[in-house]
Scaffold this active site. Sequence first.
Site, PDB file in Angstrom:
ATOM      1  N   ASP A 461       0.834  -1.206   0.000  1.00  0.00           N
ATOM      2  CA  ASP A 461       0.000   0.000   0.000  1.00  0.00           C
ATOM      3  C   ASP A 461       0.869   1.258   0.000  1.00  0.00           C
ATOM      4  OD1 ASP A 461      -2.308   1.526   0.135  1.00  0.00           O
ATOM      5  OD2 ASP A 461      -3.161   0.387   1.798  1.00  0.00           O
ATOM      6  N   ASP A 532     -10.861   1.819  -3.218  1.00  0.00           N
ATOM      7  CA  ASP A 532     -11.290   1.464  -1.863  1.00  0.00           C
ATOM      8  C   ASP A 532     -12.801   1.297  -1.771  1.00  0.00           C
ATOM      9  OD1 ASP A 532      -8.857   1.232  -0.756  1.00  0.00           O
ATOM     10  OD2 ASP A 532      -8.922   3.046   0.455  1.00  0.00           O
TER      11      ASP A 532
HETATM   12  C1  GLA Z   1      -5.678   1.846   2.266  1.00  0.00           C
HETATM   13  C2  GLA Z   1      -6.109   0.702   1.373  1.00  0.00           C
HETATM   14  C3  GLA Z   1      -7.184  -0.085   2.069  1.00  0.00           C
HETATM   15  C4  GLA Z   1      -6.668  -0.598   3.395  1.00  0.00           C
HETATM   16  C5  GLA Z   1      -6.174   0.561   4.243  1.00  0.00           C
HETATM   17  C6  GLA Z   1      -5.478   0.067   5.481  1.00  0.00           C
HETATM   18  O1  GLA Z   1      -6.695   2.781   2.406  1.00  0.00           O
HETATM   19  O2  GLA Z   1      -6.508   1.170   0.128  1.00  0.00           O
HETATM   20  O3  GLA Z   1      -7.591  -1.162   1.259  1.00  0.00           O
HETATM   21  O4  GLA Z   1      -5.642  -1.511   3.169  1.00  0.00           O
HETATM   22  O5  GLA Z   1      -5.250   1.377   3.529  1.00  0.00           O
HETATM   23  O6  GLA Z   1      -5.006   1.094   6.264  1.00  0.00           O
END
Ligand code: GLA
Length: 726
Positions: A461, A532
């Site tokens: 990420d 997301d």
């Molecule tokens: C980001 C990712 C999510 C999740 C969060 C965790 O927003 O896109 O899918 O993994 O971080 O903190």
Amino acid sequence: MFEQIQPFYTVHSLHCSLVLDCRGSAEGIKNGPAILYWGVRLAAGTSPEMLALMATRQEAQACMPEEAPIALSPELGAGFQGNAGIQVHREGGQWASYSRIESVTEDGNGSLTIISICPATQIKVTHRLALDQQSDMLTATTELTNIGDRTLWVDQCNAPSIPVPMHYSKILGFAGRWGNEFQRQPVDRFMGTYLRENRSGRTSHDSFPGVILHTEQTNENVGAAYGLHLGWSGNHQVRVEEQFVGRAYAQMGELFFPGELSLEANESYCSPTLYGVSTENGLSALSQCFHRYIRSTLRDFPRTEKPRPVHFNTWEAMYFDLSLERLCTLADQAAAVGAERFVLDDGWFNNRRSDSAGLGDWFVDETIFPQGLSPLIDHVQAKGMEFGLWVEPEMVNPDSDLYRAHPDWILSAKTGLGDAPLLLARNQLVLDLTRSEVQDYLFDCIDGLLSQYSISYLKWDMNRALSQPGGTNQPGGAKGRAVTHYQTLALYRLLARIRQAHPTVEIESCASGGGRADFGILAHTDRIWTSDTNDALDRLRIQNGFSLFFPAELMGAHVGPKDCHITGRSIAMATRAGVAMFGHMGIEANLLTMEESDKTELKAAVELHKQHRQLIHGGDLVRLESAHNENSFGVISTDRQEALFSYALLDSHRNSAPGRLRFCGLDPEAQYNINIVWPLQPSSISTSILDVINGAVISGDALTNFGVQLPIMLPQSLLIFYLQKR
Ligand code: GLA
């Protein structure tokens, strides 16, 4: 001495030709190598001389008597009035580049390398262009070398410029935001410059580095288009300019902050690769070409034949509230509905009880996992699933042991001269990956985890933009110099090092959802977390935009909770699952609180996905022309033996009853068996096509040209048709 250069060079692929005009080596101001033609494969009887003759232009009133060409890198010294492809100087001087072609090399396999020298600026420019023989993909780069003694400052060095036919009057660009990426943003081309710039230090949610240029008549299934994409995960610019003189070109390249790039004697810089598709057959054909290229060439996936396992991801089920016991129960439930990989998301490492602390300390939190991750991984594997883990290596929270030990390891705008305040985003700062000790620290942490535990997958990420990308030990020595270019390369190096040490571990590219989706990162990763948002309706639009460039098997698509955590919209399981099954499917909802009926339906959807996974992940995508309240597309096997089509109704029907759905991409001569395979028990308000269509045998021709009457459907519902050749 310049070698004998031919006036034209032509390369072909299966369906395309590229003709390069190199007459500039001999003729006055026409200095640069330029694309004379890129498009459908030329007939044997067509010569470059014919094209050149037909392209004869004249002096227009009040214009330069001789037009500087739209060269691969149009030049200021040649009087180019648009954006010069290469912009350099030495302390303000030596800026008027004017190169002459020194050599052209053909490899006989669709590639051309053209070397030009500019004595005035003392630069060597190497352009490399290739047409991929099978997929027809054009790849093009510009490499710049400082052949002088003094420092060369580089303001721009774009990938080769693409002349745009004047009748490609439409620009399809992309906009977006967190939770709503890959939004089509169509504009009519205008006299002047269409410019999209990205300074976020990652590919970005809002300015995907891609653009499609097409004619007025082009739609999903017919018409001419160029699709262009810059394979780069840092800052970029996308430019389409219609010049008042009646020419247009597209140009893409890296965007540099002031003073970001300089080259010492004999140093080189190579632009990111521009990927280009030219088609006469509409936007679906254009996407198929991008998909074919990724599948055959770009994707560096160690086990391409392995089916993509269905994921269960813990994020929306548990957030930071992790416990071993609940994770194990969730794993039981995940396996029961058919998940094949269990991904432990954020929250597993030291002090990570919220997003305000812990990033940088990549050590298992023993208050949650007293015996490390092994008990959980053993449990997951005993259920027949693989184990995956979330990491965000480029970042650090000020509240972390790493930051307390190395506060100087971060990017900032610090110079020691009345600095701008340090900007936090999601409570985090960005590590300076260009420092070897940072690279080594991160490699050791991740290598340690991958060596100690049986982890088959990393969700990598990256949750904040590089808003103050000043480095700490820049090449050239200047403290605080903008560093996004080197940071991006350093990220690629770190990923490559991890992959080399652990070649079977798959890596997902995530940046708060789809903020880092591009062909550059794909050389190092295997899946993209598309967005997301798990809101199925928003997802249909996001996935539609994503699908223009990327194939389904890379597209992370999860079944979220009934009430979407991002939009609050409540969507039935049949729709949520029907949308997610057309990507790399996963589940990201709390199975411990999910209704039994939803779980049963979810399990059936996972089964259906597995049954058709090979088709979804390897077939040809066709998007159907849809009204604004509809979304429909299909995937057809390359031999046209079988196909799946999805029709979703986003909002109420316009008329009392809808019209017919016309398929495409099928073999018109063949007879297909048609069945509605999802939802399990589709229903309508009265007797309908749903009661008579299953099992019918219909010709590909009738399915395409006549179409199937749709039943009266509720908004936010969908149907999936399966067609199989008899
Ligand atoms: C980001 C990712 C999510 C999740 C969060 C965790 O927003 O896109 O899918 O993994 O971080 O903190």
